[in-house]
Scaffold this motif. Structure first.
Motif, PDB file in Angstrom:
ATOM      1  N   THR A  22       0.838  -1.201   0.000  1.00 36.06           N
ATOM      2  CA  THR A  22       0.000   0.000   0.000  1.00 36.06           C
ATOM      3  C   THR A  22       0.875   1.253   0.000  1.00 36.06           C
ATOM      4  OG1 THR A  22      -1.767  -1.163   1.173  1.00 36.06           O
ATOM      5  CG2 THR A  22      -1.804   1.249   1.253  1.00 36.06           C
ATOM      6  N   VAL A  23       1.930   1.256   0.801  1.00 34.82           N
ATOM      7  CA  VAL A  23       2.857   2.388   0.837  1.00 34.82           C
ATOM      8  C   VAL A  23       3.532   2.542  -0.526  1.00 34.82           C
ATOM      9  CG1 VAL A  23       4.989   3.271   1.878  1.00 34.82           C
ATOM     10  CG2 VAL A  23       3.221   2.237   3.325  1.00 34.82           C
ATOM     11  N   GLN A  24       3.973   1.439  -1.130  1.00 34.83           N
ATOM     12  CA  GLN A  24       4.609   1.485  -2.456  1.00 34.83           C
ATOM     13  C   GLN A  24       3.677   2.094  -3.500  1.00 34.83           C
ATOM     14  OE1 GLN A  24       5.587  -2.775  -2.657  1.00 34.83           O
ATOM     15  NE2 GLN A  24       7.610  -2.126  -3.379  1.00 34.83           N
ATOM     16  N   ARG A  25       2.452   1.609  -3.556  1.00 33.07           N
ATOM     17  CA  ARG A  25       1.480   2.129  -4.534  1.00 33.07           C
ATOM     18  C   ARG A  25       1.225   3.614  -4.343  1.00 33.07           C
ATOM     19  NH1 ARG A  25      -1.063  -2.645  -3.369  1.00 33.07           N
ATOM     20  NH2 ARG A  25      -2.526  -1.615  -1.956  1.00 33.07           N
ATOM     21  N   THR A  26       1.093   4.015  -3.099  1.00 32.74           N
ATOM     22  CA  THR A  26       0.827   5.422  -2.817  1.00 32.74           C
ATOM     23  C   THR A  26       2.012   6.281  -3.233  1.00 32.74           C
ATOM     24  OG1 THR A  26      -0.585   4.758  -0.968  1.00 32.74           O
ATOM     25  CG2 THR A  26       0.134   7.061  -1.031  1.00 32.74           C
ATOM     26  N   PHE A  27       3.223   5.849  -2.913  1.00 33.62           N
ATOM     27  CA  PHE A  27       4.409   6.620  -3.301  1.00 33.62           C
ATOM     28  C   PHE A  27       4.539   6.676  -4.821  1.00 33.62           C
ATOM     29  CE2 PHE A  27       8.837   7.074  -4.500  1.00 33.62           C
ATOM     30  CZ  PHE A  27       9.139   8.273  -3.868  1.00 33.62           C
ATOM     31  N   THR A  28       4.337   5.570  -5.490  1.00 35.78           N
ATOM     32  CA  THR A  28       4.464   5.510  -6.947  1.00 35.78           C
ATOM     33  C   THR A  28       3.476   6.454  -7.633  1.00 35.78           C
ATOM     34  OG1 THR A  28       5.243   3.233  -6.819  1.00 35.78           O
ATOM     35  CG2 THR A  28       4.379   3.942  -8.927  1.00 35.78           C
ATOM     36  N   TYR A  54      16.111   0.449  -1.714  1.00 37.65           N
ATOM     37  CA  TYR A  54      16.152  -0.625  -2.713  1.00 37.65           C
ATOM     38  C   TYR A  54      15.111  -0.392  -3.813  1.00 37.65           C
ATOM     39  CZ  TYR A  54      15.916  -5.262  -4.771  1.00 37.65           C
ATOM     40  OH  TYR A  54      15.916  -6.311  -5.655  1.00 37.65           O
ATOM     41  N   ASP A  55      13.893  -0.041  -3.421  1.00 38.28           N
ATOM     42  CA  ASP A  55      12.792   0.102  -4.375  1.00 38.28           C
ATOM     43  C   ASP A  55      12.760   1.464  -5.074  1.00 38.28           C
ATOM     44  OD1 ASP A  55      11.861  -2.470  -3.847  1.00 38.28           O
ATOM     45  OD2 ASP A  55      10.541  -1.786  -2.235  1.00 38.28           O
ATOM     46  N   PHE A  56      13.211   2.509  -4.386  1.00 37.75           N
ATOM     47  CA  PHE A  56      13.104   3.880  -4.918  1.00 37.75           C
ATOM     48  C   PHE A  56      14.408   4.658  -4.695  1.00 37.75           C
ATOM     49  CE2 PHE A  56       8.845   2.646  -3.293  1.00 37.75           C
ATOM     50  CZ  PHE A  56       8.173   2.580  -4.502  1.00 37.75           C
ATOM     51  N   PRO A  57      15.520   4.161  -5.202  1.00 41.88           N
ATOM     52  CA  PRO A  57      16.806   4.813  -4.923  1.00 41.88           C
ATOM     53  C   PRO A  57      16.835   6.262  -5.415  1.00 41.88           C
ATOM     54  CG  PRO A  57      17.039   3.221  -6.706  1.00 41.88           C
ATOM     55  CD  PRO A  57      15.652   3.055  -6.149  1.00 41.88           C
ATOM     56  N   GLY A  58      17.165   7.163  -4.501  1.00 35.94           N
ATOM     57  CA  GLY A  58      17.306   8.571  -4.837  1.00 35.94           C
ATOM     58  C   GLY A  58      16.030   9.285  -5.236  1.00 35.94           C
ATOM     59  N   GLN A  59      14.885   8.684  -4.995  1.00 38.72           N
ATOM     60  CA  GLN A  59      13.623   9.257  -5.453  1.00 38.72           C
ATOM     61  C   GLN A  59      12.815   9.931  -4.348  1.00 38.72           C
ATOM     62  OE1 GLN A  59      11.266   6.606  -7.960  1.00 38.72           O
ATOM     63  NE2 GLN A  59      13.076   5.332  -8.240  1.00 38.72           N
ATOM     64  N   TYR A  60      13.311   9.967  -3.126  1.00 36.69           N
ATOM     65  CA  TYR A  60      12.496  10.456  -2.023  1.00 36.69           C
ATOM     66  C   TYR A  60      13.343  11.136  -0.958  1.00 36.69           C
ATOM     67  CZ  TYR A  60      14.431   6.561   0.508  1.00 36.69           C
ATOM     68  OH  TYR A  60      15.312   5.710   1.108  1.00 36.69           O
ATOM     69  N   GLU A  61      12.673  11.958  -0.180  1.00 41.19           N
ATOM     70  CA  GLU A  61      13.203  12.499   1.066  1.00 41.19           C
ATOM     71  C   GLU A  61      12.146  12.247   2.123  1.00 41.19           C
ATOM     72  OE1 GLU A  61      13.829  16.629   0.215  1.00 41.19           O
ATOM     73  OE2 GLU A  61      15.780  16.255  -0.703  1.00 41.19           O
ATOM     74  N   TRP A  62      12.559  12.052   3.359  1.00 41.58           N
ATOM     75  CA  TRP A  62      11.592  11.832   4.418  1.00 41.58           C
ATOM     76  C   TRP A  62      11.989  12.603   5.661  1.00 41.58           C
ATOM     77  CZ3 TRP A  62      12.657   8.751   8.909  1.00 41.58           C
ATOM     78  CH2 TRP A  62      13.922   8.150   8.919  1.00 41.58           C
TER      79      TRP A  62
END
Length: 80
Positions: A22-28, A54-62
């Motif tokens: 669910t988190v993956q889908r929402t982020f995507t 692993y799934d979203f390298p360099g694509q996010y900040e938190w």
């Protein structure tokens, strides 16, 4: 005040194995620059140190918005 494109309270998601998908889908689904809010009953650090890189390298900040002890809230921004 932060504007969120979506909020996911993973405390309410069952079965357990549906939480991360669910988190993956929402982020995507986020556009670059959008933020999502994640809410849980424990720290998100393992998610952002092991799964997201692993799934979203360099694509996010938190960033933490609230750090327990009962509620943990994190803002995740899609940067790529």
């Amino acid at each position: 005040m932060i504007e969120f494109a979506d909020t996911v309270d993973i405390r309410d998601i069952f079965p357990h194995q549906d939480k991360y998908p669910t988190v993956q889908r929402t982020f995507t689904a986020l556009s670059i620059g959008d933020k999502m809010e994640l809410i849980n009953d424990h720290d998100f650090r393992p998610l952002f140190e092991y799964k997201f890189p692993y799934d979203f390298p360099g694509q996010y900040e938190w960033e933490y918005l609230e750090e327990g002890p009962e509620v943990w809230r994190v803002a995740v921004t899609r940067i790529k």
